[in-house]
Design an enzyme around this catalytic site. Structure first.
Site, PDB file in Angstrom:
ATOM      1  N   LEU A 197       0.804  -1.231   0.000  1.00  0.00           N
ATOM      2  CA  LEU A 197       0.000   0.000   0.000  1.00  0.00           C
ATOM      3  C   LEU A 197       0.835   1.280   0.000  1.00  0.00           C
ATOM      4  O   LEU A 197       0.324   2.349  -0.333  1.00  0.00           O
ATOM      5  CB  LEU A 197      -0.963   0.005   1.199  1.00  0.00           C
ATOM      6  CG  LEU A 197      -1.990  -1.147   1.197  1.00  0.00           C
ATOM      7  CD1 LEU A 197      -2.882  -1.068   2.431  1.00  0.00           C
ATOM      8  CD2 LEU A 197      -2.854  -1.120  -0.060  1.00  0.00           C
TER       9      LEU A 197
ATOM     10  N   ARG B 150       2.905   2.132  -2.129  1.00  0.00           N
ATOM     11  CA  ARG B 150       3.103   2.618  -3.506  1.00  0.00           C
ATOM     12  C   ARG B 150       2.059   2.144  -4.501  1.00  0.00           C
ATOM     13  O   ARG B 150       1.895   2.760  -5.551  1.00  0.00           O
ATOM     14  CB  ARG B 150       4.492   2.200  -4.015  1.00  0.00           C
ATOM     15  CG  ARG B 150       4.636   0.687  -4.133  1.00  0.00           C
ATOM     16  CD  ARG B 150       6.063   0.221  -4.229  1.00  0.00           C
ATOM     17  NE  ARG B 150       6.112  -1.240  -4.288  1.00  0.00           N
ATOM     18  CZ  ARG B 150       5.949  -2.038  -3.239  1.00  0.00           C
ATOM     19  NH1 ARG B 150       5.728  -1.530  -2.042  1.00  0.00           N
ATOM     20  NH2 ARG B 150       5.987  -3.341  -3.386  1.00  0.00           N
TER      21      ARG B 150
ATOM     22  N   CYS C 111      11.609  -5.332  -5.223  1.00  0.00           N
ATOM     23  CA  CYS C 111      11.353  -4.276  -4.237  1.00  0.00           C
ATOM     24  C   CYS C 111      11.347  -4.859  -2.826  1.00  0.00           C
ATOM     25  O   CYS C 111      11.719  -4.193  -1.860  1.00  0.00           O
ATOM     26  CB  CYS C 111      10.024  -3.601  -4.522  1.00  0.00           C
ATOM     27  SG  CYS C 111       9.951  -2.858  -6.157  1.00  0.00           S
TER      28      CYS C 111
END
Ligand SMILES: [Zn+2]
Length: 254
Positions: free
Chosen positions: A68, A70, A186
């Site tokens: 959440l 990004r 990520c």
């Protein structure tokens, strides 16, 4: 276009580069979005708000709390739901006129090819080279334009591979398959939230221009963005005549 559509899209229609004709092309077009994550989120929001007629979203994951920061198409109350369902709910609330097709699967080669064959543009926002290369092979085979994006840490990159043009380079011309590429995710490396928004939004812009047939795209150019210094640069690249994907078929050995 209905009166409602003329109003909804009036700020596009006012642009001479788009106009009613360009907006009608968007309404009649179909886009395939690979991944409903950091890049797919802003891309999906703009494709839907801009009125792309049918958007197919392909993602096998569920919304997680760590997304959440990004992945702005998802909401706190969507945690645990399939990302494609969460994305569809948000997009519908923005523009109920757009048809959203969801594919809640980790797709393989043949499914990617099948999905690619039925659309006008493909946006790739996936995070692994295996899928990226499969998407590229499908775009080369079906001669579809591919808008590719990637973001990690503070770095972003975008390129367009317009496989409708015979002399356009493909993704594998730039990043050959089997080269020493390691997936950097990520989850391990971290990612600055707005760089995913910048990259995904540029992907949406390139896709909308391709669909409307306006402007000049990032074909044959790789746009690199460093959000830490906010420096942007583009690198030109060409078709690799020996490319294993878009080059001439290899002769069988005698
Ligand atoms: Zn190639």
């Amino acid at each position: 276009m209905t009166d409602d559509q003329l109003l909804r899209y009036s700020r596009h229609i006012l642009l001479p580069e788009l106009g009613i004709e360009g907006q009608e092309r968007l309404l009649a077009s179909r886009a395939l979005l690979m991944g409903a994550g950091g890049l797919g989120s802003p891309a999906a929001l703009y494709l839907a708000s801009a009125g792309v007629g049918r958007i197919t979203i392909c993602d096998g994951d569920a919304v997680d709390l760590t997304n959440l920061q990004r992945q702005i198409v998802h909401r706190t109350e969507s945690i645990g739901q399939p990302k494609v369902d969460s994305a569809r709910a948000t997009l519908r609330s923005i523009n109920p006129q757009v048809e959203i097709v969801t594919v809640p699967e980790r797709v393989g080669e043949s499914r990617i090819a099948e999905l690619t064959a039925g659309v006008d543009v493909v946006l790739d926002g996936t995070d692994n080279f295996e899928t990226r290369h499969a998407v590229n092979r499908a775009c080369v085979r079906h001669r579809k334009p591919l808008v590719s994006g990637a973001a990690i840490r503070f770095d972003g990159q975008i390129a367009v591979f317009d496989m409708r043009q015979p002399d356009a380079p493909c993704y594998a011309c730039l990043f050959p398959e089997g080269a020493d590429q390691e997936d950097v995710r990520c989850a391990v490396m971290g990612v600055f939230a707005p760089i995913t928004g910048i990259v995904g939004t540029i992907q949406a812009a390139e896709a909308l221009k391709l669909l409307a047939g306006t402007g000049e795209g990032l074909t044959g150019r790789l746009l690199l963005i460093d959000a830490l210094t906010m420096q942007l640069r583009t690198i030109k690249f060409r078709k690799d005549p020996a490319c294993a994907v878009c080059g001439p078929p290899r002769q069988p050995r005698a």
